[in-house]
Design an enzyme around this catalytic site. Structure first.
Site, PDB file in Angstrom:
ATOM      1  N   PRO A 183       0.787  -1.234   0.000  1.00 46.06           N
ATOM      2  CA  PRO A 183       0.000   0.000   0.000  1.00 46.06           C
ATOM      3  C   PRO A 183       0.820   1.287   0.000  1.00 46.06           C
ATOM      4  O   PRO A 183       1.842   1.378   0.684  1.00 46.06           O
ATOM      5  CB  PRO A 183      -0.841  -0.103   1.277  1.00 46.06           C
ATOM      6  N   ASN A 184       0.332   2.226  -0.762  1.00 52.60           N
ATOM      7  CA  ASN A 184       0.871   3.596  -0.855  1.00 52.60           C
ATOM      8  C   ASN A 184       2.182   3.712  -1.623  1.00 52.60           C
ATOM      9  O   ASN A 184       2.662   4.819  -1.869  1.00 52.60           O
ATOM     10  CB  ASN A 184       1.015   4.233   0.539  1.00 52.60           C
ATOM     11  N   ARG A 240       4.856  10.972  -1.745  1.00 49.32           N
ATOM     12  CA  ARG A 240       4.741  10.761  -0.296  1.00 49.32           C
ATOM     13  C   ARG A 240       6.095  10.900   0.376  1.00 49.32           C
ATOM     14  O   ARG A 240       7.112  10.494  -0.176  1.00 49.32           O
ATOM     15  CB  ARG A 240       4.118   9.399   0.013  1.00 49.32           C
ATOM     16  N   TYR A 246      11.422   8.350   1.552  1.00 44.06           N
ATOM     17  CA  TYR A 246      11.393   7.483   0.369  1.00 44.06           C
ATOM     18  C   TYR A 246      12.037   8.072  -0.880  1.00 44.06           C
ATOM     19  O   TYR A 246      12.056   7.414  -1.923  1.00 44.06           O
ATOM     20  CB  TYR A 246       9.935   7.076   0.077  1.00 44.06           C
ATOM     21  N   ASN A 301       8.078  -5.669  -1.063  1.00 45.40           N
ATOM     22  CA  ASN A 301       8.003  -4.550  -0.127  1.00 45.40           C
ATOM     23  C   ASN A 301       6.532  -4.500   0.285  1.00 45.40           C
ATOM     24  O   ASN A 301       5.707  -3.924  -0.424  1.00 45.40           O
ATOM     25  CB  ASN A 301       8.436  -3.237  -0.775  1.00 45.40           C
ATOM     26  N   GLU A 336      12.812  -9.664   1.364  1.00 50.48           N
ATOM     27  CA  GLU A 336      12.017  -8.582   1.968  1.00 50.48           C
ATOM     28  C   GLU A 336      12.751  -7.268   1.728  1.00 50.48           C
ATOM     29  O   GLU A 336      13.966  -7.176   1.935  1.00 50.48           O
ATOM     30  CB  GLU A 336      11.881  -8.814   3.479  1.00 50.48           C
ATOM     31  N   HIS A 390      12.686  -2.883   2.062  1.00 50.91           N
ATOM     32  CA  HIS A 390      12.116  -1.603   2.515  1.00 50.91           C
ATOM     33  C   HIS A 390      13.022  -0.484   2.032  1.00 50.91           C
ATOM     34  O   HIS A 390      14.257  -0.592   2.142  1.00 50.91           O
ATOM     35  CB  HIS A 390      12.012  -1.555   4.044  1.00 50.91           C
ATOM     36  N   ARG A 427      12.947   3.987  12.726  1.00 44.31           N
ATOM     37  CA  ARG A 427      11.707   4.759  12.686  1.00 44.31           C
ATOM     38  C   ARG A 427      10.809   4.441  13.890  1.00 44.31           C
ATOM     39  O   ARG A 427      11.286   3.940  14.891  1.00 44.31           O
ATOM     40  CB  ARG A 427      11.015   4.508  11.343  1.00 44.31           C
TER      41      ARG A 427
HETATM   42  C1  DQA Z   1       8.245   0.795   3.828  1.00 41.31           C
HETATM   43  C2  DQA Z   1       8.278   0.993   5.337  1.00 41.31           C
HETATM   44  C3  DQA Z   1       6.896   0.777   5.953  1.00 41.31           C
HETATM   45  O1  DQA Z   1       6.936   0.949   7.358  1.00 41.31           O
HETATM   46  C4  DQA Z   1       5.909   1.770   5.378  1.00 41.31           C
HETATM   47  O2  DQA Z   1       4.618   1.513   5.879  1.00 41.31           O
HETATM   48  C5  DQA Z   1       5.922   1.824   3.899  1.00 41.31           C
HETATM   49  C6  DQA Z   1       7.183   1.667   3.175  1.00 41.31           C
HETATM   50  C7  DQA Z   1       9.591   1.139   3.155  1.00 41.31           C
HETATM   51  O3  DQA Z   1       9.747   0.805   1.992  1.00 41.31           O
HETATM   52  O4  DQA Z   1      10.453   1.776   3.774  1.00 41.31           O
HETATM   53  O5  DQA Z   1       4.896   2.091   3.268  1.00 41.31           O
HETATM   54  O6  DQA Z   1       7.979  -0.566   3.557  1.00 41.31           O
END
Ligand code: DQA
Length: 139
Positions: free
Chosen positions: A4-5, A12, A17, A68, A92, A94, A101
């Site tokens: 998501p997002n 964002r 990011y 991700n 995995e 990120h 964080r």
């Molecule tokens: C994320 C880290 C997550 O905590 C966050 O909710 C994201 C992006 C990252 O790529 O750093 O949406 O997965």
């Protein structure tokens, strides 16, 4: 598989990011995969069940998963269970360093069942993950 997002990358929280857009990231990943001779499908969903379906479909279609899971990383037992059924390499990923964080981001429900992970290296993490996946598949 992007959660998501992540479709809003570039808009964002650039401090976390970076400024790369989702489309540019997709293009970079497709280019790198092509260069390495890997067939990839770059996907994104904001919906937990759709991600579970993507993982289930991957069992027959793909030799590895780079995921991700975004916010679902910290909440989704369903995604964890689906990944656990996929018996091939899983990376995995990120973009940000989730361990630097908020406390709720410091817990991943998938880290202990994946092959390995990359975090905190920005969008480069995707390219590194593709290279790492190629190496895993060679073994
Ligand atoms: C994320 C880290 C997550 O905590 C966050 O909710 C994201 C992006 C990252 O790529 O750093 O949406 O997965």
């Amino acid at each position: 598989i992007n959660g998501p997002n992540l479709n809003l990358l570039g808009e964002r929280e650039q401090s976390q990011y970076g400024s790369i857009t989702f489309d540019k990231l997709k293009e970079n990943c497709q280019k790198k995969s092509q260069e390495l001779g890997l067939d990839i499908e770059f996907t994104q969903s904001n919906i937990e069940g759709e991600i579970v379906n993507l993982i289930q479909d991957s069992i027959k279609k793909f030799d590895g998963i780079i995921i991700n899971a975004a916010a679902f990383t910290h909440t989704s037992v369903a995604i964890r269970d689906a990944l656990d059924i996929f018996k091939k390499p899983i990376i995995e990923l990120h973009i940000s360093n989730i361990y630097k964080r908020e406390e709720f981001r410091q817990k991943s429900l998938i880290s202990d069942i994946v092959t390995g992970g990359i975090f905190g290296l920005g969008a480069d993490g995707y390219i590194l993950a593709i290279i790492a996946m190629q190496n895993l598949l060679k073994k």
